[in-house]
Write an enzyme that holds these catalytic residues in place. Sequence first.
Site, PDB file in Angstrom:
ATOM      1  N   SER A 131       0.802  -1.104   0.090  1.00 15.26           N
ATOM      2  CA  SER A 131      -0.130   0.176  -0.084  1.00 15.26           C
ATOM      3  C   SER A 131       0.895   1.299   0.056  1.00 15.26           C
ATOM      4  O   SER A 131       2.049   1.223   0.405  1.00 15.26           O
ATOM      5  CB  SER A 131      -0.832   0.007   1.181  1.00 15.26           C
ATOM      6  OG  SER A 131      -1.715   1.092   1.103  1.00 15.26           O
ATOM      7  N   LYS A 185      -4.907  -6.567   3.282  1.00 15.04           N
ATOM      8  CA  LYS A 185      -4.796  -5.532   2.499  1.00 15.04           C
ATOM      9  C   LYS A 185      -6.232  -5.122   1.779  1.00 15.04           C
ATOM     10  O   LYS A 185      -6.631  -4.019   1.716  1.00 15.04           O
ATOM     11  CB  LYS A 185      -4.013  -5.779   1.223  1.00 15.04           C
ATOM     12  CG  LYS A 185      -3.965  -4.909   0.200  1.00 15.04           C
ATOM     13  CD  LYS A 185      -3.430  -3.626   0.677  1.00 15.04           C
ATOM     14  CE  LYS A 185      -3.249  -2.503  -0.324  1.00 15.04           C
ATOM     15  NZ  LYS A 185      -3.532  -2.378  -1.640  1.00 15.04           N
ATOM     16  N   HIS A 188      -7.878  -3.194   4.484  1.00 11.19           N
ATOM     17  CA  HIS A 188      -7.187  -1.930   4.660  1.00 11.19           C
ATOM     18  C   HIS A 188      -8.167  -1.102   3.397  1.00 11.19           C
ATOM     19  O   HIS A 188      -8.266   0.153   4.046  1.00 11.19           O
ATOM     20  CB  HIS A 188      -5.707  -2.136   4.297  1.00 11.19           C
ATOM     21  CG  HIS A 188      -4.957  -0.626   3.880  1.00 11.19           C
ATOM     22  ND1 HIS A 188      -5.175  -0.386   2.749  1.00 11.19           N
ATOM     23  CD2 HIS A 188      -4.353   0.158   4.468  1.00 11.19           C
ATOM     24  CE1 HIS A 188      -4.566   0.848   2.570  1.00 11.19           C
ATOM     25  NE2 HIS A 188      -3.983   1.265   3.737  1.00 11.19           N
ATOM     26  N   ASN A 189      -8.044  -1.486   2.527  1.00 11.16           N
ATOM     27  CA  ASN A 189      -8.825  -0.757   1.403  1.00 11.16           C
ATOM     28  C   ASN A 189     -10.224  -0.417   1.577  1.00 11.16           C
ATOM     29  O   ASN A 189     -10.568   0.543   1.362  1.00 11.16           O
ATOM     30  CB  ASN A 189      -8.816  -1.417  -0.061  1.00 11.16           C
ATOM     31  CG  ASN A 189      -7.352  -1.473  -0.655  1.00 11.16           C
ATOM     32  OD1 ASN A 189      -6.175  -1.186   0.141  1.00 11.16           O
ATOM     33  ND2 ASN A 189      -6.965  -1.471  -1.799  1.00 11.16           N
ATOM     34  N   GLU A 192     -10.226   2.229   4.014  1.00 10.20           N
ATOM     35  CA  GLU A 192      -9.907   3.486   3.486  1.00 10.20           C
ATOM     36  C   GLU A 192     -11.157   4.158   2.687  1.00 10.20           C
ATOM     37  O   GLU A 192     -11.048   5.301   2.758  1.00 10.20           O
ATOM     38  CB  GLU A 192      -8.769   3.068   2.317  1.00 10.20           C
ATOM     39  CG  GLU A 192      -8.334   4.195   1.412  1.00 10.20           C
ATOM     40  CD  GLU A 192      -7.424   3.644   0.326  1.00 10.20           C
ATOM     41  OE1 GLU A 192      -6.263   2.847   0.748  1.00 10.20           O
ATOM     42  OE2 GLU A 192      -7.322   3.797  -1.022  1.00 10.20           O
TER      43      GLU A 192
END
Length: 491
Positions: A131, A185, A188-189, A192
């Site tokens: 990232s 990940k 995480h996105n 976000e």
Amino acid sequence: MSGATGDIGLIGLAVMGQNLILNMNDKGFTVVCYNRTTSKVDHFLENEAKGTKVQGAHSIQELCAKLKRPRKIILLVKAGPAVDDFIKQLEPYLEQGDIVIDGGNSHFPDSIRRTKELESKGLLFVGSGVSGGEEGARYGPSLMPGGSPAAWDSIKEIFQKTAAQVEGDPCCDWVGETGAGHYVKMVHNGIEYGDMQLISEAYDILKRGLGLSEDEIADIFFKWNKGVLDSFLIDITANILKFKDDDGEPVVSKILDQAGQKGTGKWTAINALDAGMPVTLIGEAVFSRCLSALKAERTRASKVIAGPQKETFRGDKQQFIDDLEQALYASKIISYTQGFMLMRETAKELNWNLNYAGIARMWRGGCIIKSVFLGDITSAYTKTPALESLLFDDFFNKAVHKAQPGWRRIIAQAVLWGIPTPAFSTALAFFDGYRSEIVPANLLQAQRDYFGAHTFRVLPGKENAKFKAGEDIHVNWTGRGGNVSASSYVA
Ligand code: NBP
């Protein structure tokens, strides 16, 4: 093979690959690069990589021959079939214990499959979240590797030195088995998406509600960036709002209000539905982008559907702005609470040993959601590794209690103004649901039993001769139905 001097190979010379190579080179590693279109290898060596230790290869065989054993090869190519194609091409030139690393945005079920397939051939696989975009790749990304645990010792030094560093800690640690790296990940996105949506709602309230200019809003964000909201996204938002076109108008006010998406937020929302976890804020963030995409329809609707009469704000503006900061903070706490609940549930289901403090630490730098706040999450999970929910941690428990009054006032005012706050509102709805011992699911169960004989369980303390604890109970609500309960029809 003897004479091989490459520490690591990298396939894929687009923006991520090139920058990561230069970063690893700066950290003292010898990188051998390859690309499907091999002319890009020469171009890279003659330009961006000129004067570095980077070596080129014009075939997969040459790439493998130039690498020290066990070979470590990172793929930074378009996610999907290209990854499988390269793995197939690599296999004939790899030996027992060699490591294939996929650093692209692959979906975690693919990484689970690839780990199993490569391990069955004596090879090791790592699916690593990367990232931070171009800048992160070049100067220190957040790296989230998972897959074959036996690979970690061999790649640890390269990964941890290449990653961003925060207070001496690398933003990279081993995440877990099989697809855990790409899974984390993905979450995480999703987070976000949630953070960006919350910031956009705050902007909307300040602009359409309080009637502030972009410059004034930027100053508020700059101030917030010195407090509990200190983060990359708040910082870039302030910079974006200050950014002017040649005519002096803020560029942001010239941008079409139709959001794009590449799908990782949607994956997180789908995963949450599959896992049965109430990750409502990320869901709302994805749906908000979907609603934004309906520009023509919204334009038509804006002409024929009236909202409330807009009233000028007569309250204390500074108090309102402080409330908004608290609303944003509390909603963010809920979003991360939900995200970590989802990871915990999936880890249970897939038998992964996720290190939640380590995950929060990895996100503290190098990535889009980097923030001071993640240091507090790291502390919470370091103190209590098996923490069920961030809301049970003293620090966050106190923080949401402090934020609660302002959070409620902001949502109430936005509703009166007719300004949509899907992320703020769903965060508060989750908070109120989560802290309720009793929710109206008793009525849902009654309805399901009424129309479909789906049965229900008795509430503890209300047992009697007909309603026994632990039994599936069916009531003949109308006097017309029978006493047979359903086993297949689900509603
Ligand atoms: P792209 O996602 O644009 O991919 C370009 C690379 O993929 C080139 O090397 C290209 O080779 C190769 N490629 C393609 Br396209 N189709 C191929 C195929 N069928 N077979 C073999 N190779 C193929 O590059 P990127 O933006 O650098 O991203 C790389 C990975 O990192 C992606 O998975 C992306 O989702 C992920 N990622 C990107 C970012 C970002 O900010 N851009 C951030 C984090 C993660 P060619 O040169 O021969 O066409």
